[in-house]
Every structure is written in C-alpha cells, then in structure tokens.
Design an enzyme around this catalytic site. Sequence first.
Site, PDB file in Angstrom:
ATOM      1  N   MET A   8       8.659 -63.573  66.365  1.00  0.00           N
ATOM      2  CA  MET A   8       9.681 -62.535  66.173  1.00  0.00           C
ATOM      3  C   MET A   8      10.114 -62.004  67.536  1.00  0.00           C
ATOM      4  O   MET A   8       9.358 -61.271  68.195  1.00  0.00           O
ATOM      5  CB  MET A   8       9.144 -61.408  65.280  1.00  0.00           C
ATOM      6  N   CYS A  98      17.321 -69.253  63.043  1.00  0.00           N
ATOM      7  CA  CYS A  98      17.794 -68.011  63.674  1.00  0.00           C
ATOM      8  C   CYS A  98      19.222 -67.683  63.230  1.00  0.00           C
ATOM      9  O   CYS A  98      20.128 -68.506  63.361  1.00  0.00           O
ATOM     10  CB  CYS A  98      17.737 -68.158  65.198  1.00  0.00           C
ATOM     11  N   ASN A 199       7.253 -68.231  53.710  1.00  0.00           N
ATOM     12  CA  ASN A 199       7.465 -67.079  54.590  1.00  0.00           C
ATOM     13  C   ASN A 199       8.558 -66.183  54.007  1.00  0.00           C
ATOM     14  O   ASN A 199       9.526 -66.663  53.441  1.00  0.00           O
ATOM     15  CB  ASN A 199       7.871 -67.587  55.989  1.00  0.00           C
ATOM     16  N   GLY A 200       8.339 -64.861  54.179  1.00  0.00           N
ATOM     17  CA  GLY A 200       9.348 -63.883  53.809  1.00  0.00           C
ATOM     18  C   GLY A 200       8.864 -62.835  52.833  1.00  0.00           C
ATOM     19  O   GLY A 200       8.324 -63.159  51.775  1.00  0.00           O
TER      20      GLY A 200
HETATM   21  C1  FMN Z   1      13.182 -58.933  65.001  1.00  0.00           C
HETATM   22  C2  FMN Z   1      12.966 -60.323  64.478  1.00  0.00           C
HETATM   23  C3  FMN Z   1      12.932 -61.388  65.372  1.00  0.00           C
HETATM   24  C4  FMN Z   1      12.727 -62.703  64.912  1.00  0.00           C
HETATM   25  N1  FMN Z   1      12.640 -63.716  65.828  1.00  0.00           N
HETATM   26  C5  FMN Z   1      12.364 -64.986  65.383  1.00  0.00           C
HETATM   27  C6  FMN Z   1      12.153 -66.058  66.303  1.00  0.00           C
HETATM   28  O1  FMN Z   1      12.152 -65.886  67.543  1.00  0.00           O
HETATM   29  N2  FMN Z   1      11.926 -67.297  65.778  1.00  0.00           N
HETATM   30  C7  FMN Z   1      11.879 -67.531  64.430  1.00  0.00           C
HETATM   31  O2  FMN Z   1      11.683 -68.661  64.001  1.00  0.00           O
HETATM   32  N3  FMN Z   1      12.040 -66.512  63.551  1.00  0.00           N
HETATM   33  C8  FMN Z   1      12.263 -65.269  63.994  1.00  0.00           C
HETATM   34  N4  FMN Z   1      12.358 -64.239  63.093  1.00  0.00           N
HETATM   35  C9  FMN Z   1      12.142 -64.516  61.663  1.00  0.00           C
HETATM   36  C10 FMN Z   1      10.658 -64.316  61.286  1.00  0.00           C
HETATM   37  O3  FMN Z   1       9.828 -65.252  61.931  1.00  0.00           O
HETATM   38  C11 FMN Z   1      10.457 -64.444  59.772  1.00  0.00           C
HETATM   39  O4  FMN Z   1      10.887 -65.704  59.379  1.00  0.00           O
HETATM   40  C12 FMN Z   1      11.243 -63.378  58.994  1.00  0.00           C
HETATM   41  O5  FMN Z   1      11.083 -62.098  59.564  1.00  0.00           O
HETATM   42  C13 FMN Z   1      10.805 -63.338  57.528  1.00  0.00           C
HETATM   43  O6  FMN Z   1       9.435 -63.030  57.428  1.00  0.00           O
HETATM   44  P1  FMN Z   1       8.915 -61.535  57.083  1.00  0.00           P
HETATM   45  O7  FMN Z   1       9.690 -61.076  55.871  1.00  0.00           O
HETATM   46  O8  FMN Z   1       7.446 -61.729  56.844  1.00  0.00           O
HETATM   47  O9  FMN Z   1       9.232 -60.694  58.274  1.00  0.00           O
HETATM   48  C14 FMN Z   1      12.576 -62.940  63.529  1.00  0.00           C
HETATM   49  C15 FMN Z   1      12.597 -61.859  62.639  1.00  0.00           C
HETATM   50  C16 FMN Z   1      12.776 -60.576  63.091  1.00  0.00           C
HETATM   51  C17 FMN Z   1      12.775 -59.435  62.101  1.00  0.00           C
END
Ligand code: FMN
Length: 329
Positions: A8, A98, A199-200
Amino acid sequence: MQLLLAPMEGLMDPAMRGLLTALGGYDRAVSEFVRVSQGLLPAHVWHRYCPELLTGGATAAGTPVYVQIMGPEPEVTADNAAYAVSLGAPGIDLNFGCPSKTVNRRCAGASLLKTPELIAAIIAATRRAVPAEIPVTAKVRLGYDDKTRFLEIAHAVQDGGATSVVVHARTREEGYRPPAHWEYVGAIRAALRIPVIANGEIWTPADYEACRTASGGPDVMLGRGAIARPDLARRLRGGDATPWPWDRIADCFLRYDDALTADGCTPTMRAGRLKQWLALVKQHATADWPFTPALFACLKGLTDINAVRETLRNPPPATAPGLTEFPAP
Ligand SMILES: Cc1cc2nc3c(=O)[nH]c(=O)nc-3n(C[C@H](O)[C@H](O)[C@H](O)COP(=O)(O)O)c2cc1C
C-alpha cells in the site's frame, strides 16, 4: 492458511511492514509498487522502496518481502525484475491493479486488465528473466470497467507462468468501495491450478470467515484491515476474537514512530503518519476501541510529536459532550 501483507503506497511503508511482521502472523509482505517505464532503475531506488533488500530480502522478523513492479513493457519489466533479484529480492510481484489515473494513462497498473494477452506477456518475460527458484506472482482486480473478463484475466496470469495470484475482488471502476466480491475469487480458485489468494474488505475475524466461505479457501492478503487492527493477523491465527487492550495498540504506535525516526523521518512527518494511522483505526475499528474518534479529535490539532505520543499513550478523559469516553488512564 497463508496470510499476506498487502502493498500500500504511502501506508505500508518499510517501518509499518517491520512492525506488523514483528507482531506476527504474516507469511510474506510485498513492497509498495516500483514503477518502471524505460531502462533499469538504479540500486538506490530499489533500496528506498525495499530496504529489506539489504537484510536478506526479509523484515527484521524474517518475513520475506517480494518487490512489486509495475510497468507496461514486458522486456523493461523483466530486466528490472532480474536486477531487483540480483539485489536480493526473494520474489517479484507484478501489479495489474493500480487504479491511479496517472498510472493508467501510461498503460500500467489496472489499465492492463483491458489486455489480458499483455498481462500474460509481461509475466512470461519476467518468468524467463529471473531464476526458476524465484517466485513471480501477480496482483489483479476483477476487471477494468466491469467483471465480464475476470476469468480471462485469471487464465492470462496462469498462462504467463505466475507462481500464484492475489485477486483484489473489485474492478478498477469500483475503486475501494465496499463490498468486495469474494465469490468471484471462488470461481477463479475453481478454474486455476496455481494458488489463488483473496483480497479486499477484510477488517475483522468475522470478515475473514465470510471471505473464506465465499471464496472457498483460507488464503488472504490483508491491506487496510492489517493497519486498522494491528492485532488482526494474530487474532486470525489464534482464532481469538478478543481485541488487544489499548495500551498494547498504543505501544504499536510508539514502536512505529521509533522506526520512522530510525528511518530519518522528520517530527512533522512522524506526527502526520501517526494521525493517518489513527484515522484508519477510528474509521474502521471503533467496535474494538470505541474511544478512538474522541482520541483522534484530541490529536488532530497537535503538531508536537511528543504531545502526539503522550496523548496516544495516555488518552485524556473525554471532556466534550457527545464524545465516547476514553478508558481510564
Ligand atoms: C493507500 C493505498 C495504497 C495502495 N498501494 C498499492 C500498491 O502499491 N500496490 C498494490 O498492488 N496495491 C496497492 N493498494 C491496494 C491494496 O494492496 C489492496 O489490494 C486494497 O487496499 C484492498 O485490500 P483491503 O480492502 O484489505 O485494503 C493500495 C491501497 C491503498 C488503500
């Protein structure tokens, strides 16, 4: 059960990875994405995104950190992946999810979901470029505008030769809006031979159970939930529904701040990061720590890092009407 720590950008920095993997429960982590467009990035850039390269490719707790690469060109991505491996990356993760407009305008990240054949080509080139024993993994969403091609995307990942795939169970268009569509991950699990990780929207042990049921498997990647509840992985591993007491959580904040200090962050940046973290807690984990909105209200106006630290450790009794009570100091 595989528990992965999500990449993230701006949230899961090396200090946070170090802390959460030290608390325990994670099998591996993934760095924030490194964007490649032409030529090889120099070593110092890889070390900035993934300082764990200098310590055997793992956090201090020994948890491996795969380097995440995002790029639209198979050969450029592959060459950079090979270089990252030569610097010590224990695995390469490729980003096809992304949603950023800047990234998507350059045909990288989620925009590649529109061309599954290019996803396969990028993975295949990377697979060829790095030694066979180094995993090459992928992170995808269910589609760009809609979910009509989700299985095609999943097959492209497998056909390209990926070791495993993480599926963020939303389209690019759905951004980060709940719900996550875990049942699609179940369909992908049923269709592929490689390991599939869901994931999510996993914020609580109950969410994990719901995801496990809907997606038909135990393996998940935790993103924002891992930060909002630093005890989440341990609670999932231990099957324990009880949240940690606040003093333990406050200790996590202070350890994170110590790591930021060691990484050279200024006091202003440190205060900002602690507030950003608490904002996520108060938004998503008030069921466990009901006083966090009131705590955040107190902290918001503070700029002195020592005052921020002190307030986190010893939340003052709530004074304003309507605020939920802090725990007794
Ligand atoms: C602030 C932010 C930055 C993120 N940066 C990346 C990243 O660099 N690479 C990536 O594959 N996913 C990125 N994601 C997505 C997360 O890895 C993840 O897939 C997404 O937040 C859903 O999972 P969650 O609901 O558990 O947060 C980002 C998400 C957030 C909120």
